[in-house]
Scaffold this active site. Structure first.
Site, PDB file in Angstrom:
ATOM      1  N   ARG A  97      -9.729 -20.831 -39.448  1.00 49.38           N
ATOM      2  CA  ARG A  97     -10.698 -19.954 -40.110  1.00 49.38           C
ATOM      3  C   ARG A  97     -10.427 -19.880 -41.620  1.00 49.38           C
ATOM      4  O   ARG A  97      -9.309 -19.565 -42.036  1.00 49.38           O
ATOM      5  CB  ARG A  97     -10.581 -18.553 -39.500  1.00 49.38           C
ATOM      6  CG  ARG A  97     -11.345 -17.472 -40.212  1.00 49.38           C
ATOM      7  CD  ARG A  97     -12.803 -17.508 -39.864  1.00 49.38           C
ATOM      8  NE  ARG A  97     -13.513 -16.342 -40.384  1.00 49.38           N
ATOM      9  CZ  ARG A  97     -14.820 -16.305 -40.541  1.00 49.38           C
ATOM     10  NH1 ARG A  97     -15.571 -17.351 -40.212  1.00 49.38           N
ATOM     11  NH2 ARG A  97     -15.398 -15.226 -41.007  1.00 49.38           N
ATOM     12  N   ALA A 102       0.835  -1.207   0.000  1.00 47.61           N
ATOM     13  CA  ALA A 102       0.000   0.000   0.000  1.00 47.61           C
ATOM     14  C   ALA A 102       0.867   1.253   0.000  1.00 47.61           C
ATOM     15  O   ALA A 102       1.311   1.721   1.053  1.00 47.61           O
ATOM     16  CB  ALA A 102      -0.933  -0.032   1.210  1.00 47.61           C
ATOM     17  N   LEU A 103       1.113   1.746  -1.206  1.00 46.71           N
ATOM     18  CA  LEU A 103       1.898   2.967  -1.390  1.00 46.71           C
ATOM     19  C   LEU A 103       0.997   4.083  -1.940  1.00 46.71           C
ATOM     20  O   LEU A 103       0.917   5.175  -1.381  1.00 46.71           O
ATOM     21  CB  LEU A 103       3.069   2.676  -2.358  1.00 46.71           C
ATOM     22  CG  LEU A 103       3.904   3.871  -2.827  1.00 46.71           C
ATOM     23  CD1 LEU A 103       4.685   4.479  -1.662  1.00 46.71           C
ATOM     24  CD2 LEU A 103       4.910   3.429  -3.913  1.00 46.71           C
ATOM     25  N   GLY A 147     -10.894 -10.871 -36.424  1.00 45.76           N
ATOM     26  CA  GLY A 147     -11.955 -10.098 -37.075  1.00 45.76           C
ATOM     27  C   GLY A 147     -13.091  -9.822 -36.100  1.00 45.76           C
ATOM     28  O   GLY A 147     -12.858  -9.560 -34.918  1.00 45.76           O
ATOM     29  N   THR A 150       3.852   3.835 -14.253  1.00 44.07           N
ATOM     30  CA  THR A 150       3.391   3.976 -15.644  1.00 44.07           C
ATOM     31  C   THR A 150       4.588   3.869 -16.594  1.00 44.07           C
ATOM     32  O   THR A 150       5.743   4.042 -16.176  1.00 44.07           O
ATOM     33  CB  THR A 150       2.745   5.369 -15.861  1.00 44.07           C
ATOM     34  OG1 THR A 150       3.757   6.359 -15.629  1.00 44.07           O
ATOM     35  CG2 THR A 150       1.566   5.606 -14.939  1.00 44.07           C
ATOM     36  N   GLU A 157       2.294  -0.342 -11.151  1.00 46.06           N
ATOM     37  CA  GLU A 157       3.680  -0.517 -10.659  1.00 46.06           C
ATOM     38  C   GLU A 157       4.647   0.414 -11.394  1.00 46.06           C
ATOM     39  O   GLU A 157       5.802   0.055 -11.653  1.00 46.06           O
ATOM     40  CB  GLU A 157       4.077  -1.991 -10.679  1.00 46.06           C
ATOM     41  CG  GLU A 157       3.154  -2.771  -9.736  1.00 46.06           C
ATOM     42  CD  GLU A 157       3.625  -4.129  -9.338  1.00 46.06           C
ATOM     43  OE1 GLU A 157       4.832  -4.341  -9.276  1.00 46.06           O
ATOM     44  OE2 GLU A 157       2.744  -4.974  -9.058  1.00 46.06           O
ATOM     45  N   GLY A 159       0.371   9.222  -6.948  1.00 43.45           N
ATOM     46  CA  GLY A 159       0.489   8.054  -7.827  1.00 43.45           C
ATOM     47  C   GLY A 159       1.923   7.958  -8.304  1.00 43.45           C
ATOM     48  O   GLY A 159       2.792   7.427  -7.603  1.00 43.45           O
ATOM     49  N   SER A 160       2.194   8.544  -9.480  1.00 40.49           N
ATOM     50  CA  SER A 160       3.571   8.552  -9.996  1.00 40.49           C
ATOM     51  C   SER A 160       4.493   9.302  -9.041  1.00 40.49           C
ATOM     52  O   SER A 160       5.639   8.913  -8.822  1.00 40.49           O
ATOM     53  CB  SER A 160       3.609   9.226 -11.375  1.00 40.49           C
ATOM     54  OG  SER A 160       2.936   8.412 -12.311  1.00 40.49           O
ATOM     55  N   THR A 169      -3.887  -3.524  -5.113  1.00 42.51           N
ATOM     56  CA  THR A 169      -4.107  -4.885  -5.609  1.00 42.51           C
ATOM     57  C   THR A 169      -4.080  -5.854  -4.422  1.00 42.51           C
ATOM     58  O   THR A 169      -3.198  -5.735  -3.563  1.00 42.51           O
ATOM     59  CB  THR A 169      -2.995  -5.266  -6.625  1.00 42.51           C
ATOM     60  OG1 THR A 169      -2.977  -4.292  -7.650  1.00 42.51           O
ATOM     61  CG2 THR A 169      -3.232  -6.648  -7.218  1.00 42.51           C
TER      62      THR A 169
HETATM   63  N1  COS Z   1      16.401   1.623  -5.946  1.00 39.02           N
HETATM   64  C1  COS Z   1      17.028   2.192  -4.860  1.00 39.02           C
HETATM   65  N2  COS Z   1      16.915   3.505  -4.540  1.00 39.02           N
HETATM   66  C2  COS Z   1      16.128   4.272  -5.339  1.00 39.02           C
HETATM   67  C3  COS Z   1      15.464   3.755  -6.459  1.00 39.02           C
HETATM   68  C4  COS Z   1      15.623   2.378  -6.747  1.00 39.02           C
HETATM   69  N3  COS Z   1      15.014   1.807  -7.795  1.00 39.02           N
HETATM   70  N4  COS Z   1      14.759   4.742  -7.042  1.00 39.02           N
HETATM   71  C5  COS Z   1      14.993   5.859  -6.317  1.00 39.02           C
HETATM   72  N5  COS Z   1      15.824   5.557  -5.295  1.00 39.02           N
HETATM   73  C6  COS Z   1      16.335   6.482  -4.272  1.00 39.02           C
HETATM   74  C7  COS Z   1      17.197   7.594  -4.892  1.00 39.02           C
HETATM   75  O1  COS Z   1      18.531   7.158  -5.044  1.00 39.02           O
HETATM   76  C8  COS Z   1      17.037   8.698  -3.856  1.00 39.02           C
HETATM   77  O2  COS Z   1      17.904   8.415  -2.774  1.00 39.02           O
HETATM   78  P1  COS Z   1      18.531   9.600  -1.838  1.00 39.02           P
HETATM   79  O3  COS Z   1      17.384  10.148  -1.054  1.00 39.02           O
HETATM   80  O4  COS Z   1      19.526   8.888  -0.990  1.00 39.02           O
HETATM   81  O5  COS Z   1      19.142  10.603  -2.776  1.00 39.02           O
HETATM   82  C9  COS Z   1      15.605   8.526  -3.369  1.00 39.02           C
HETATM   83  O6  COS Z   1      15.259   7.161  -3.661  1.00 39.02           O
HETATM   84  C10 COS Z   1      14.651   9.457  -4.046  1.00 39.02           C
HETATM   85  O7  COS Z   1      14.759   9.274  -5.448  1.00 39.02           O
HETATM   86  P2  COS Z   1      14.316  10.369  -6.502  1.00 39.02           P
HETATM   87  O8  COS Z   1      14.883  11.698  -6.088  1.00 39.02           O
HETATM   88  O9  COS Z   1      14.640   9.855  -7.866  1.00 39.02           O
HETATM   89  O10 COS Z   1      12.739  10.409  -6.219  1.00 39.02           O
HETATM   90  P3  COS Z   1      11.550  11.086  -7.014  1.00 39.02           P
HETATM   91  O11 COS Z   1      10.580  11.597  -6.026  1.00 39.02           O
HETATM   92  O12 COS Z   1      12.068  12.013  -8.054  1.00 39.02           O
HETATM   93  O13 COS Z   1      10.827   9.828  -7.716  1.00 39.02           O
HETATM   94  C11 COS Z   1      10.392   8.123  -9.328  1.00 39.02           C
HETATM   95  C12 COS Z   1      11.428   8.964  -8.577  1.00 39.02           C
HETATM   96  C13 COS Z   1       9.514   8.969 -10.225  1.00 39.02           C
HETATM   97  C14 COS Z   1      11.183   7.137 -10.166  1.00 39.02           C
HETATM   98  C15 COS Z   1       9.518   7.364  -8.286  1.00 39.02           C
HETATM   99  O14 COS Z   1       8.698   8.255  -7.551  1.00 39.02           O
HETATM  100  C16 COS Z   1       8.617   6.311  -8.907  1.00 39.02           C
HETATM  101  O15 COS Z   1       9.070   5.204  -9.209  1.00 39.02           O
HETATM  102  N6  COS Z   1       7.317   6.654  -9.082  1.00 39.02           N
HETATM  103  C17 COS Z   1       6.351   5.692  -9.529  1.00 39.02           C
HETATM  104  C18 COS Z   1       5.695   5.069  -8.334  1.00 39.02           C
HETATM  105  C19 COS Z   1       5.007   3.793  -8.694  1.00 39.02           C
HETATM  106  O16 COS Z   1       5.567   2.909  -9.327  1.00 39.02           O
HETATM  107  N7  COS Z   1       3.754   3.692  -8.251  1.00 39.02           N
HETATM  108  C20 COS Z   1       3.007   2.498  -8.408  1.00 39.02           C
HETATM  109  C21 COS Z   1       2.758   1.969  -7.043  1.00 39.02           C
HETATM  110  S1  COS Z   1       2.426   0.288  -6.942  1.00 39.02           S
HETATM  111  S2  COS Z   1       0.875  -0.071  -8.051  1.00 39.02           S
END
Ligand code: COS
Length: 380
Positions: free
Chosen positions: A268, A124-125, A339, A365, A363, A131-132, A158
């Site tokens: 077919r 639960a995130l 078709g 977009t 997980e 979202g993103s 989910t």
């Molecule tokens: N593995 C390990 N560390 C990670 C990482 C990964 N895959 N992705 C990011 N981090 C770390 C970064 O290194 C950074 O660390 P520090 O705080 O030490 O600098 C920290 O996490 C923050 O990263 P960042 O600054 O890149 O964060 P943002 O807020 O810019 O977000 C994205 C990055 C957009 C990639 C992230 O928010 C994301 O994946 N969003 C989508 C969320 C998602 O998938 N939602 C669906 C939920 S489940 S249905």
């Protein structure tokens, strides 16, 4: 691509595929149509060890690797993408963070029941406003005595309706944004926790997608998962694995599209011959198959890297991006080849398209996947 697999992986793939064909395929359309959670099927998959494939036997797992898990999710999703995501969300998003970040005590307490499928997990995130941009979650946890008190609402979860164990992400230091998020383990039945609205979805309708509501929900202090304020990394590392699970689900859908299209086009007849004799159909099949194999190889590479303990964030993003777009591409082509029959519920092609679309969204977009890939390039 069998030559890339070990004998053990091939045996597992065959066993799950046989089960899915015999036990899941006959009921998949009905479960999807009625939106029924496949409880009996999950019970049988649990007996086969599928709910804990990639985890050590000492924690109740099957002691196999992540590639085996990828093959199992693909094999299940070929016949029912809803069941595929139930397994994937449980294993990748709930079992995995406890295995990777949990204390020995937490692992011993939760993993055996989760790996055996006795208890289902969810992650639960996401929230209505986050979202993103997952770093902007508003659900909070405040330490009061020896309890963390949770308040807030998660949505689009989910397995939300069935989960016994919730991996919950909350803000513990709101002004610190991503560096002020913490992860917790919450058990179903804790006072102050309830399941909210159930979403009515386009596809994967046999898996539940719900709201989770926390109102002064007090959990033991020791349910913190990983370090305080380091939960964003728990979420991101977990989602890397989850994205390979979704890529595997997408592969299963694409494979179903190809197999159904080959069978239908051989059967077919139009203009006095099977439609597979027409180059228009042959080219569609060739493109579907090429996209599928490219996607499979990317997903296999990411899975292998995970098994080797390497960082695979970019590779998981590439696998999900490619495999999900392949699933939608193949589902569109499958409908075209069928078709008019592709557009009606008597055939599965229309279900494949409805199921495929979500793999481009959840997980992370595919726009987020492109950000993850490009930022790894630009970092140098
Ligand atoms: N593995 C390990 N560390 C990670 C990482 C990964 N895959 N992705 C990011 N981090 C770390 C970064 O290194 C950074 O660390 P520090 O705080 O030490 O600098 C920290 O996490 C923050 O990263 P960042 O600054 O890149 O964060 P943002 O807020 O810019 O977000 C994205 C990055 C957009 C990639 C992230 O928010 C994301 O994946 N969003 C989508 C969320 C998602 O998938 N939602 C669906 C939920 S489940 S249905």
């Amino acid at each position: 691509m069998d030559y890339l697999l070990t004998e053990e992986q091939k045996m597992l793939q065959e066993m799950v595929s046989k089960f899915a064909k015999e036990e899941i395929a006959p009921v998949a359309s009905e479960l999807q149509e009625k939106g029924i959670f496949p409880a009996e099927i999950i019970k049988k998959l649990s007996e086969l060890g599928v709910m804990g494939i990639g985890y050590p036997e000492e924690y109740g797992g099957a002691g196999m690797d992540f590639v085996s898990y990828m093959l199992a999710v693909e094999a299940i999703s070929q016949y029912c993408a809803s069941t595929g995501v139930i397994v994937s969300a449980h294993s990748s998003l709930a079992v995995d963070p406890i295995f990777r970040f949990g204390t020995e005590e937490q692992k011993k307490k939760y993993l055996p029941d989760m790996c055996s499928g006795k208890k289902i997990g969810c992650h639960a995130l996401t929230e209505p406003g986050a979202g993103s941009d997952a770093g902007t979650i508003k659900t909070t946890a405040k330490l009061e005595g020896d309890k963390w008190v949770l308040n807030g609402t998660k949505h689009f979860i989910t397995n939300g309706a069935e989960a016994d164990i919730i991996i919950l992400f909350v803000s513990t230091e709101p002004e610190q944004k991503t560096r002020g998020i913490s992860a917790f383990i919450v058990e179903k039945g804790t006072p102050g926790f309830k399941v909210g609205k159930h979403e009515d979805k386009l596809g994967i309708r046999a898996s539940s997608t719900t709201e989770l509501i926390f109102e002064d929900c007090a959990i033991p202090k020791e349910n913190l998962l990983g370090e305080l304020n380091k939960g964003f990394k728990v979420a991101m590392v977990t989602l890397d694995g989850g994205r390979l699970g979704i890529a595997s689900q997408a592969l299963g859908i694409a494979k179903a599209c190809i197999e159904d299209s080959v069978a239908y086009s051989n059967e077919r007849e139009q203009f006095g011959q099977a439609i597979s004799k027409f180059q228009a159909i042959q080219w569609m099949l060739a493109e579907m198959s090429t996209e599928y194999e490219a996607s499979w190889l990317l997903t296999y590479r990411g899975s292998l890297m995970k098994d080797k303990g390497m960082r695979y964030s970019k590779e998981a993003a590439m696998a999900k991006l490619k495999a999900s777009e392949t699933a939608s591409f193949c589902a569109n082509k499958a409908i075209q080849i069928h078709g008019g029959y592709g557009y009606i519920k008597e055939f599965d092609a229309e279900r494949y398209l409805r199921d495929a679309k979500i793999t481009e969204i959840y997980e992370g977009t595919n726009e987020i996947m492109r950000i993850v890939i490009s930022s790894s390039l630009l970092k140098g």
